[in-house]
Design an enzyme around this catalytic site. Structure first.
Site, short mmCIF file in Angstrom:
data_model
loop_
_atom_site.label_atom_id
_atom_site.label_comp_id
_atom_site.label_asym_id
_atom_site.label_seq_id
_atom_site.Cartn_x
_atom_site.Cartn_y
_atom_site.Cartn_z
N LYS A 17 0.75 -1.35 -0.05
CA LYS A 17 -0.03 0.10 0.09
C LYS A 17 1.04 1.34 0.09
CE LYS A 17 -1.91 -1.77 3.71
NZ LYS A 17 -1.40 -2.97 3.72
N GLY A 18 1.78 1.25 0.83
CA GLY A 18 2.80 2.28 0.87
C GLY A 18 3.42 2.75 -0.45
N GLY A 41 3.42 -1.08 8.70
CA GLY A 41 4.80 -1.08 8.39
C GLY A 41 4.61 -0.75 6.91
N HIS A 42 4.71 0.45 6.35
CA HIS A 42 4.55 0.54 4.83
C HIS A 42 5.97 0.91 4.52
CE1 HIS A 42 0.09 1.51 5.61
NE2 HIS A 42 0.68 0.20 5.97
N THR A 244 -7.00 -7.66 13.31
CA THR A 244 -6.67 -6.38 14.29
C THR A 244 -8.05 -6.11 14.87
OG1 THR A 244 -5.26 -4.36 14.40
CG2 THR A 244 -6.72 -4.82 12.35
N ARG A 308 8.80 -10.82 11.47
CA ARG A 308 8.74 -12.17 11.46
C ARG A 308 8.49 -12.46 9.93
NH1 ARG A 308 2.90 -12.16 14.67
NH2 ARG A 308 3.02 -10.06 13.68
N ARG A 310 7.01 -14.03 6.94
CA ARG A 310 5.72 -14.09 6.42
C ARG A 310 5.19 -15.24 5.73
NH1 ARG A 310 6.11 -8.07 3.63
NH2 ARG A 310 5.93 -6.94 5.45
N HIS A 336 4.43 -6.84 -6.98
CA HIS A 336 5.36 -8.25 -7.24
C HIS A 336 5.08 -8.83 -8.33
CE1 HIS A 336 7.55 -8.15 -3.34
NE2 HIS A 336 6.64 -7.33 -2.82
N GLY A 420 8.70 -3.86 -9.33
CA GLY A 420 9.87 -3.98 -8.58
C GLY A 420 9.84 -2.94 -7.20
P1 GDP Z 1 2.15 -2.42 2.87
O1 GDP Z 1 2.23 -2.75 4.41
O2 GDP Z 1 1.08 -2.72 2.49
O3 GDP Z 1 2.65 -1.12 2.61
O4 GDP Z 1 3.50 -3.25 2.60
P2 GDP Z 1 4.83 -3.54 3.23
O5 GDP Z 1 5.83 -2.43 2.97
O6 GDP Z 1 4.63 -4.17 4.40
O7 GDP Z 1 5.21 -4.76 2.19
C1 GDP Z 1 5.28 -4.75 0.71
C2 GDP Z 1 6.86 -5.13 0.44
O8 GDP Z 1 7.16 -5.39 -0.80
C3 GDP Z 1 8.07 -3.87 0.74
O9 GDP Z 1 9.14 -4.74 0.98
C4 GDP Z 1 8.00 -3.41 -0.66
O10 GDP Z 1 9.32 -2.71 -0.92
C5 GDP Z 1 7.87 -4.36 -1.62
N1 GDP Z 1 7.16 -4.35 -2.97
C6 GDP Z 1 6.19 -3.38 -3.32
N2 GDP Z 1 5.79 -3.52 -4.46
C7 GDP Z 1 6.78 -4.36 -5.07
C8 GDP Z 1 6.85 -4.88 -6.39
O11 GDP Z 1 6.08 -4.69 -7.20
N3 GDP Z 1 7.88 -5.57 -6.58
C9 GDP Z 1 8.76 -6.01 -5.72
N4 GDP Z 1 9.83 -6.96 -5.79
N5 GDP Z 1 8.71 -5.48 -4.42
C10 GDP Z 1 7.89 -4.86 -3.87
P1 IMO Z 2 0.23 -3.00 7.18
O1 IMO Z 2 -0.53 -1.91 7.28
C1 IMO Z 2 0.07 -7.23 8.28
C2 IMO Z 2 -1.60 -8.68 11.93
C3 IMO Z 2 -0.77 -9.06 13.04
C4 IMO Z 2 -1.75 -10.05 13.66
C5 IMO Z 2 -3.04 -9.46 13.71
C6 IMO Z 2 -3.54 -8.70 14.85
O2 IMO Z 2 1.59 -2.92 7.26
O3 IMO Z 2 -0.37 -3.77 6.12
P2 IMO Z 2 -2.51 -6.41 15.96
O4 IMO Z 2 -0.90 -6.06 16.73
O5 IMO Z 2 -2.88 -5.64 14.80
O6 IMO Z 2 -3.45 -6.64 17.25
O7 IMO Z 2 -2.07 -7.90 15.56
O8 IMO Z 2 -3.05 -8.47 12.74
N1 IMO Z 2 -1.32 -7.35 11.21
C7 IMO Z 2 -0.71 -7.01 10.23
N2 IMO Z 2 -0.42 -7.79 9.46
N3 IMO Z 2 0.23 -6.00 7.80
C8 IMO Z 2 -0.08 -5.20 8.58
O9 IMO Z 2 -0.11 -3.74 8.54
C9 IMO Z 2 -0.68 -5.60 10.04
N4 IMO Z 2 -1.23 -5.08 11.23
C10 IMO Z 2 -1.58 -6.01 12.11
O10 IMO Z 2 0.40 -9.67 12.47
O11 IMO Z 2 -1.85 -11.12 12.72
MG MG Z 3 3.16 -3.82 6.00
#
Ligand code: GDP
Ligand code: IMO
Ligand code: MG
Length: 429
Positions: A17-18, A41-42, A244, A308, A310, A336, A420
């Site tokens: 999403k980030g 965590g974005h 959550t 952790r 995934r 991805h 990417g």
């Molecule tokens: P969010 O919580 O939805 O914002 O996603 P996260 O940041 O936790 O996890 C997404 C991961 O995928 C991060 O490490 C990004 O850098 C990575 N990412 C996002 N889009 C792409 C993509 O199109 N390709 C690759 N290889 N990595 C990506």
């Molecule tokens: P983003 O925004 C992935 C999961 C936790 C756990 C459950 C409950 O980065 O996509 P909590 O601490 O919210 O009470 O935990 O929800 N969880 C997430 N998993 N991405 C997240 O956020 C999450 N926020 C909470 O791993 O299973």
């Molecule tokens: Mg995240």
């Protein structure tokens, strides 16, 4: 008046999403977080630097977009201040680019301690929370005993905090009798001094964000909302109790910001070209074999917040169709594509088989999900290096066929394709 674009997670979080928000922020005046806290965590990669955003909306990384932390967020001031300092160290002017809702609830150490104690007490049925105190803070909000940002500045703060600390100590001793250091960890005078200092540091940012957002809309400013968590982690629409404690779906965006339903324009649902989940709970397409390990390694699927590993599996379109229904998606973002394209053959779940009953309708019933077996459709992989593709037409035929099938199945156009991790590695249609 311009319409608000919303970005939401469609699966169990971490869909990227980030990265989508980072793209939309280039043309946005404001980027708003509505729900969750630092459980999110974005990750955004800008010029080789990796930013892990937990509380401050990722949109701020554009350099001109103002980040707004809405009333629906639960806020750990210590984490927020760390994030502010980190951005400042990278040259960002946070002071003029951040607003915090006076109504956002504050996470205190007893919330985190309770989160951990409750998980310990759940033994084999633990949820796998992030341990950030999210659930207990929302509990206090709905019990009407929480502290909101504005409370930190009131004359009543000291007495309110004293009362709460005493109550929480007693509760924690009940839930976690093995912890003999509760009194020490929750020393009132220390806590009061700590939170008074946080309040001072955050004073310039705290305001009435509801009025602020509506005035911005009236001035025709462009607003994007950055969803955190995801549809299947929703307290109502997710795999309860493995969820959550907020509503990361479209309804939570409204109650978490004060924007109205009629203010919303595009609702972009973010997915990955495969699936991942952290924490416990059902996951119909999970791969517990070498393919699952391969996705994890190729996609670097380790938690941004807790580190952790995934859980990984094939894309589950049954759940994405559900996410479309619940959120009213107008477009999809598929991240991805580069990662999944490294496989020779790709499987996509198009239905669930539950003891001979085949269905395309997702339901969160745990007994059903425990028995459901994925029905797969196979696609050809081997996309080659697509990281440089900037238009859909440049993609190889196999990749196009995979994306077109998603659009057809879900009934929503794919607007963004991630090729990417870098900011530029994205196709916009
Ligand atoms: P969010 O919580 O939805 O914002 O996603 P996260 O940041 O936790 O996890 C997404 C991961 O995928 C991060 O490490 C990004 O850098 C990575 N990412 C996002 N889009 C792409 C993509 O199109 N390709 C690759 N290889 N990595 C990506
Ligand atoms: P983003 O925004 C992935 C999961 C936790 C756990 C459950 C409950 O980065 O996509 P909590 O601490 O919210 O009470 O935990 O929800 N969880 C997430 N998993 N991405 C997240 O956020 C999450 N926020 C909470 O791993 O299973
Ligand atoms: Mg995240």
């Amino acid at each position: 008046m311009s319409k608000v674009d919303v970005v939401l997670g469609c699966f169990y979080g971490d869909e990227g999403k980030g990265k989508v928000i980072d793209y939309l922020a280039a043309d946005a005046d404001l980027a708003v977080r509505a729900t969750g806290g630092d459980n999110a965590g974005h990750t955004i990669k800008v010029d080789g630097v990796k930013y892990a955003m937990h509380l401050i909306p990722s949109g701020i990384l554009s350099g001109h977009t103002i980040g707004v932390i809405g009333n629906g967020v639960v806020l750990n001031p210590e984490v927020l201040l760390e994030e502010i300092h980190n951005l400042e160290a990278h040259g960002y002017d946070v002071k003029d680019h951040l607003k915090i809702s006076e109504k956002a609830h504050i996470i205190l150490p007893y919330h985190r301690m309770m989160d951990v104690a409750l998980e310990k007490a759940r033994k084999d049925s633990k949820i796998g929370t992030t341990g950030k105190g999210i659930g207990p803070t929302y509990c206090d909000k709905y019990e009407r005993s929480g502290l909101r940002a504005e409370d930190l500045y009131m004359d009543t703060f000291r007495e309110k905090l004293r009362e709460l600390v005493e109550k929480k100590k007693a509760l924690l001793k009940f839930y976690d009798p093995e912890d003999t250091a509760i009194d020490e960890k929750l020393d009132f005078e220390k806590l009061y001094a700590e939170y008074t200092a946080y309040a001072e540091a955050l004073r310039p940012y705290v305001c009435d964000t509801v009025t602020y957002l509506h005035k911005a809309l009236e001035e025709d400013k462009k607003i994007v909302v950055e969803g955190a968590q995801a549809t299947l982690l929703d307290i109502d629409f997710g795999s309860y109790p493995y969820v959550t404690s907020s509503n990361p779906t479209i309804g939570g965006i409204i109650t978490g910001t004060g924007l109205s339903a009629s203010d919303i324009g595009n609702v972009y649902g973010v997915i990955k070209a495969y699936s991942s989940r952290v924490g416990e709970g059902p996951f119909v397409t999970e791969l517990l074999d070498a393919d699952g390990d391969r996705i994890r390694e190729l996609g670097h699927e380790y938690g941004t917040t807790t580190g952790r590993p995934r859980r990984c599996g094939w894309l589950d379109l049954v759940t994405i169709k559900y996410a479309k229904r619940v959120n009213g998606l107008t477009g999809l973002s598929v991240n991805h594509l580069d990662t999944i394209g490294k496989f020779d053959k790709i499987q996509v779940c198009v239905a669930y088989d539950c003891e001979g009953q085949v269905t395309e309708d997702f339901t969160t019933n745990l007994t059903f999900l425990g028995k459901a077996k994925p029905v797969y459709k196979e696609f050809e992989g081997n996309f080659g290096d697509i990281s440089g593709c900037r238009t859909f037409e440049e993609l190889p035929e196999n990749a196009k066929a995979y994306i077109r099938f998603m659009e057809e199945y879900i009934g929503v156009p794919v607007k963004f394709i991630g090729t990417g991790a870098e900011r530029e590695a994205m196709i916009v249609r």
